[in-house]
Structure formats: C-alpha cells, structure tokens
Design a protein around this motif. Structure first.
Motif, short mmCIF file in Angstrom:
data_model
loop_
_atom_site.label_atom_id
_atom_site.label_comp_id
_atom_site.label_asym_id
_atom_site.label_seq_id
_atom_site.Cartn_x
_atom_site.Cartn_y
_atom_site.Cartn_z
N LYS A 2 10.58 -10.80 -0.37
CA LYS A 2 10.32 -9.51 0.23
C LYS A 2 9.98 -9.68 1.70
CE LYS A 2 7.42 -5.39 -0.13
NZ LYS A 2 6.31 -4.74 -0.86
N GLU A 3 10.68 -8.95 2.56
CA GLU A 3 10.41 -8.99 3.99
C GLU A 3 9.28 -8.02 4.31
OE1 GLU A 3 13.84 -8.43 6.40
OE2 GLU A 3 15.05 -9.88 5.30
N LEU A 4 8.31 -8.47 5.11
CA LEU A 4 7.22 -7.62 5.55
C LEU A 4 7.45 -7.16 7.00
CD1 LEU A 4 4.16 -9.60 4.11
CD2 LEU A 4 5.67 -7.98 2.98
N THR A 5 8.70 -7.23 7.42
CA THR A 5 9.06 -6.90 8.80
C THR A 5 9.58 -5.48 8.94
OG1 THR A 5 11.26 -7.86 8.42
CG2 THR A 5 9.58 -9.28 9.39
N LYS A 6 9.59 -4.74 7.82
CA LYS A 6 10.10 -3.37 7.85
C LYS A 6 9.15 -2.46 7.08
CE LYS A 6 14.85 -5.13 7.76
NZ LYS A 6 16.11 -5.22 6.98
N GLY A 7 9.18 -1.14 7.45
CA GLY A 7 8.35 -0.17 6.75
C GLY A 7 7.03 0.09 7.47
N TYR A 8 6.31 1.15 7.05
CA TYR A 8 5.03 1.50 7.67
C TYR A 8 4.03 0.38 7.43
CZ TYR A 8 1.01 4.35 8.99
OH TYR A 8 -0.11 4.85 9.61
N PRO A 9 3.42 -0.17 8.48
CA PRO A 9 2.58 -1.37 8.34
C PRO A 9 1.49 -1.27 7.27
CG PRO A 9 3.01 -0.96 10.65
CD PRO A 9 3.59 0.21 9.90
N ALA A 10 0.70 -0.20 7.29
CA ALA A 10 -0.41 -0.10 6.32
C ALA A 10 0.10 -0.11 4.89
CB ALA A 10 -1.21 1.18 6.58
N LYS A 11 1.20 0.58 4.64
CA LYS A 11 1.77 0.63 3.29
C LYS A 11 2.29 -0.75 2.88
CE LYS A 11 5.35 2.90 0.52
NZ LYS A 11 6.47 3.90 0.53
N VAL A 12 2.97 -1.42 3.79
CA VAL A 12 3.52 -2.75 3.49
C VAL A 12 2.38 -3.74 3.20
CG1 VAL A 12 4.72 -4.72 4.51
CG2 VAL A 12 5.64 -2.41 4.79
N ILE A 13 1.33 -3.69 4.03
CA ILE A 13 0.19 -4.60 3.87
C ILE A 13 -0.49 -4.36 2.52
CG2 ILE A 13 -2.11 -5.16 4.75
CD1 ILE A 13 -0.93 -4.47 7.58
N LEU A 14 -0.73 -3.08 2.18
CA LEU A 14 -1.42 -2.76 0.94
C LEU A 14 -0.58 -3.15 -0.28
CD1 LEU A 14 -3.10 0.67 1.75
CD2 LEU A 14 -4.26 -1.46 1.12
N LEU A 15 0.72 -2.86 -0.24
CA LEU A 15 1.57 -3.20 -1.38
C LEU A 15 1.64 -4.71 -1.60
CD1 LEU A 15 4.55 -0.66 -0.99
CD2 LEU A 15 2.73 -0.65 -2.71
N PHE A 16 1.61 -5.46 -0.52
CA PHE A 16 1.60 -6.91 -0.64
C PHE A 16 0.23 -7.41 -1.10
CE2 PHE A 16 1.13 -11.25 1.09
CZ PHE A 16 2.25 -11.84 0.54
N ALA A 17 -0.83 -6.73 -0.64
CA ALA A 17 -2.20 -7.18 -0.94
C ALA A 17 -2.64 -6.84 -2.36
CB ALA A 17 -3.18 -6.56 0.06
N PHE A 18 -2.11 -5.75 -2.94
CA PHE A 18 -2.57 -5.33 -4.27
C PHE A 18 -2.43 -6.44 -5.32
CE2 PHE A 18 -1.98 -0.59 -3.24
CZ PHE A 18 -3.32 -0.48 -2.88
N PRO A 19 -1.28 -7.11 -5.44
CA PRO A 19 -1.20 -8.21 -6.41
C PRO A 19 -2.15 -9.36 -6.07
CG PRO A 19 1.00 -7.47 -5.81
CD PRO A 19 0.05 -6.82 -4.85
N LEU A 20 -2.38 -9.60 -4.77
CA LEU A 20 -3.34 -10.62 -4.36
C LEU A 20 -4.75 -10.24 -4.84
CD1 LEU A 20 -2.24 -11.29 -0.67
CD2 LEU A 20 -1.97 -12.84 -2.59
N MET A 21 -5.10 -8.96 -4.65
CA MET A 21 -6.41 -8.49 -5.10
C MET A 21 -6.55 -8.67 -6.60
SD MET A 21 -7.03 -4.91 -3.06
CE MET A 21 -7.00 -4.83 -1.27
N ALA A 22 -5.52 -8.24 -7.32
CA ALA A 22 -5.57 -8.34 -8.78
C ALA A 22 -5.72 -9.80 -9.21
CB ALA A 22 -4.31 -7.73 -9.38
N SER A 23 -4.98 -10.71 -8.54
CA SER A 23 -5.08 -12.13 -8.88
C SER A 23 -6.50 -12.64 -8.70
CB SER A 23 -4.13 -12.95 -7.99
OG SER A 23 -2.79 -12.63 -8.24
N CYS A 24 -7.07 -12.33 -7.54
CA CYS A 24 -8.42 -12.83 -7.24
C CYS A 24 -9.47 -12.16 -8.13
CB CYS A 24 -8.74 -12.59 -5.77
SG CYS A 24 -7.78 -13.59 -4.63
N ILE A 25 -9.28 -10.88 -8.42
CA ILE A 25 -10.23 -10.18 -9.29
C ILE A 25 -10.20 -10.77 -10.69
CG2 ILE A 25 -10.72 -7.99 -10.44
CD1 ILE A 25 -9.76 -6.63 -7.82
N PHE A 26 -9.00 -11.04 -11.20
CA PHE A 26 -8.90 -11.67 -12.51
C PHE A 26 -9.61 -13.03 -12.51
CE2 PHE A 26 -5.54 -8.69 -13.79
CZ PHE A 26 -5.85 -8.54 -15.14
N GLN A 27 -9.41 -13.79 -11.43
CA GLN A 27 -10.04 -15.10 -11.33
C GLN A 27 -11.56 -14.96 -11.29
OE1 GLN A 27 -8.49 -18.30 -11.37
NE2 GLN A 27 -10.65 -18.75 -11.78
#
Length: 443
Positions: A2-27
């Motif tokens: 997935k390229e993070l070079t396109k789309g509204y920045p805040a939306k792109v950052i959050l969509l990429f971060a959500f799985p990271l958050m879930a991973s760390c929260i599970f851990q």
C-alpha cells in the motif's frame, strides 16, 4: 502493498495506524493478562519479578525492534521510489545484520543476567522468580526477532494488517498456554515464560510464511546479497540510530528500575501494575509515530515534501485528541484496573500506582507530539537528533536516581519521564524547524 503517497494525509495515517494500534494493544493486553495470571496463581513476588526483569528483556528486544524499524526506513524509501531491486538488496542486508545481532544479544544476556539483576537491587524474595523467568525469555529472543523483522518489513511496504493477524493468533495461544502451564501444570512463573516464547515463535513463523508466498518480489536473490558500501552504510546508520535510541532510553529505564527496586517489593509491584496500564495507553500515541515513520519515508522517496509537512501537522491534531480520551479513561477507571491486575486492594500498592498514572497521562499532551516529531525526523533520514533526545532522556533518569528519588521516593520516579518528555520535545521541534523539507513537489 500500500502506497502512503496518495490520499488525505490524516485518513491515510489513521488507516495505516489502526492495525498497528490493534497489534500493540493485543500485545499489551496479553502482558496484562499474563501478569494477572501470575499474580493470581503464583503470587505477588512472582508478579513483581516480571516487572523487575522486564526492563532487561525490553532493552534487548527494544534494540532489535528499533534496528529492524531503521532497516524498514530504507525499504520504505525505496518502495516510495518504486525501486524493487534496491528493496531486495536492503532486505538481504537487513536479514544478515538483524539475526547476527540477535544471536550476540542472546548469548550476552544469558551469561550476564544474574549479575545485572543483582546490580539492579532485585530483592531476595523476588530474585529466584526473576532469574527463572528471564532466562527463558532471553533464550526465545530469536523468535521475537523474527516477528519484528517480518512485521517491520511488511509495514514498510504499507501492509500493517498481516502483522496484526499473526499477533492475534499468537496472543490467543499465549493466554491459553499461560492458563495451561501456570494453573493446570503448576509450572509457576516458568510456565508463563514458556508460553510467551512459544507464542512468539508462532507469530514469527506465521509472518515469515506469509512473506514467502505473498511478497516474492522483495525476496533477495543470490545477486542481491552483494550490497554496495553505501547501501550497507545506509542500513547500519539508520538501523543503529533507531536501535540505539531505543536502547539508550531503556538503559535509563534499567538504572531507574534499580532505584525503584530499592524502594521495596510493594513499590515494585505498584510500578509493575502502573507500567502495564501506561504501556497500553501509550500504544495509541506511539503507533501514530510508527505510522509517521513509514508515511514520511515513502513520501521522501516520492519527493512529496509538501505532503510530509501536511501529514506532520495533522498527526499532531490526532495525538492531541487521543490524549484527551486517554485522560478520561485513566482518571475514571485507573483504580479498578490496578486492583484487578495486582489482585489486591492494598493501599501501599494501589495508591502509588494510581499516582504514577495520573502524573504520566497528564503529560501525554507532550508525549504524543514527541512521538510524531521523533519518528518523522527518522523518516526524513535525520539520525542524530532523535538519538540525542534519547540520550537526554537517559541522563535525566540518571539524575533522577541521584536527586529526585532520594528526595521524593516514588513521586520522584513518577515525575522523571514527564520532565524528560518536555526537554526532548523542545529539542525535536527546534530540529524540525531547521531541517523540515521545503520542496513543493507533489507526485
């Protein structure tokens, strides 16, 4: 990918971060449940042992994770430039450097761990549990390394979901094995350690197998093993910068833990509980920072400098909003969580833990922007100031052990990190003001 070079920045950052958050929260939830199982079925001394040894294992695993995150910056930058030949060479070099480091750290840890725990003033009632637990954890570092390497490589390519799925499987397995080994087999604290190592092995090999089948285009070929001196230099400097940053912070934490251990078993228990809750809450801020590393790295490779600046400002808004929610959670549910995880309502344990959390969370308005700026600078390829900021944090922790803790006991511990966050944030903001990308290219 997935390229993070396109789309509204805040939306792109959050969509990429959500799985990271879930991973760390599970851990972190696993860590909390693991601690709860140990406190309930083995005792508070065993619970305190997990906290007393966590700083050591976290320092080693943190360095390796930082190392692989640094390698991922070079991979993400090449991916942003659509250069797959360079990606394969960076992956090849990262494999060699990562696993050589893991072997060295494992051997050194096993040899020195008893002396380290003695130097940290680990109390006699906690020491037997601590040694039994941490030796097994250190022996399994290679599996944690495998997961971190695969996960950070996938995230560099914009895939933050696969590491999450692998981790979910591992966490569920870990909890099951904890109950099996600790409660039913009565292996006590060793059972918790074995459960952790087995789960890490499952997550690491799951991630690796997925990469081998799904991302064949990034797998190194024989000719890719011959990196240029510059490419090795890029990997080593970027990897070491992030690895040392994590290690330096953890060295300060290890020194601070020595002072905490000197305050007695009840304070060790209180701090262990507080840090479990602290680690879960900071996930929501830290993962925005991790997302910014990949976001900035890919956009640097693509030359989208205006987009980098937009993303950094929008990330600041995101972490500020998150902090407000975290404060509400901590101030309303903190006591309940601490009493649950420690399996006690002893005020000598519960009250210090709550105090620590309230002080820390109040400074999350500084910590969130700190994560954003540090990771963004790393994504831009600036290696020195993030490391300097980490050195500043370590020095502040050392000064705290010398002055604050003797004067104010555990309250001095509680104020140590917030003081360091303020100083580090100022250093990073000054750096960004002078080195921020100024081009306007938008590809």
């Amino acid at each position: 990918m997935k390229e993070l070079t396109k789309g509204y920045p805040a939306k792109v950052i959050l969509l990429f971060a959500f799985p990271l958050m879930a991973s760390c929260i599970f851990q972190q939830l696993y860590n909390m449940i693991d601690a709860k199982i140990v406190s309930a079925y083995v005792g508070t001394n065993a619970f305190a042992a997990i906290g007393a040894t966590a700083v050591v294992s976290n320092m080693i695993i943190g360095f390796i994770n930082g190392l692989t995150q640094g390698f991922a910056i070079s991979i993400a930058n090449s991916f942003g430039a659509n250069n797959f030949e360079k990606i394969r060479r960076f992956v090849a070099g990262a494999i060699i450097l990562t696993f050589s480091t893991a072997v060295i750290f494992t051997a050194a840890g096993e040899i020195l761990i008893k002396k380290i725990l003695v130097a940290l003033n680990t109390t006699e009632d906690v020491m037997p549990y601590a040694v039994s637990y941490v030796r097994i954890i250190l022996a399994g570092i290679i599996f944690a390394t495998l997961y971190n390497f695969c996960a950070n490589t996938l995230r560099a390519l914009g895939d933050s979901k696969t590491p999450l799925y692998c981790l979910i499987v591992a966490v569920v397995l870990n909890i099951f094995l904890d109950l099996l080994f600790v409660k039913f087999f009565s292996w006590e604290i060793k059972g918790a350690a074995y459960a952790t190592v087995i789960a890490q092995a499952v997550s690491g090999f799951s991630c690796l197998i997925y990469m081998l089948f799904k991302y064949k285009e990034i797998l190194p070929k024989s000719e890719d093993l011959k990196l240029t001196g510059k490419e090795y230099g890029d990997l080593v400097t970027t990897g070491l910068a992030m690895g040392l940053m994590s290690c330096i912070v953890n060295i300060g934490t290890v020194i601070l833990q020595g002072a905490i251990n000197g305050l007695g078993t009840e304070i060790i228990t209180a701090h262990t509980a507080a840090r479990r809750l602290f680690d879960i809450l900071t996930v929501f801020l830290y993962t925005i920072g991790i997302a910014m590393t990949t976001y900035v790295s890919q956009n640097m490779g693509a030359g989208n400098y205006k987009r980098i600046r937009q993303g950094i400002w929008q990330a600041h808004i995101i972490v500020t909003a998150i902090t407000t929610v975290l404060m509400i959670i901590c101030f309303t549910l903190g006591r309940t969580i601490v009493e649950w995880i420690t399996s006690t309502d002893n005020k000598e344990i519960v009250e210090p833990a709550i105090m620590y959390m309230k002080i820390s969370v109040s400074f999350f308005y500084i910590l969130g922007p700190l994560f954003v700026m540090r990771c963004s600078l790393q994504g831009m390829g600036h290696k020195i100031m993030p490391v300097v900021s980490s050195i500043a944090e370590m020095l502040i922790k050392i000064l705290s052990v010398i002055f604050l803790v003797p004067a104010f006991a555990y309250k001095g511990v509680a104020y140590t990190e917030p003081i360091s966050w303020v100083i580090m944030a100022v250093l990073l903001w000054i750096t960004y003001f002078f080195v921020r990308p100024t081009g306007n290219a938008e590809k």
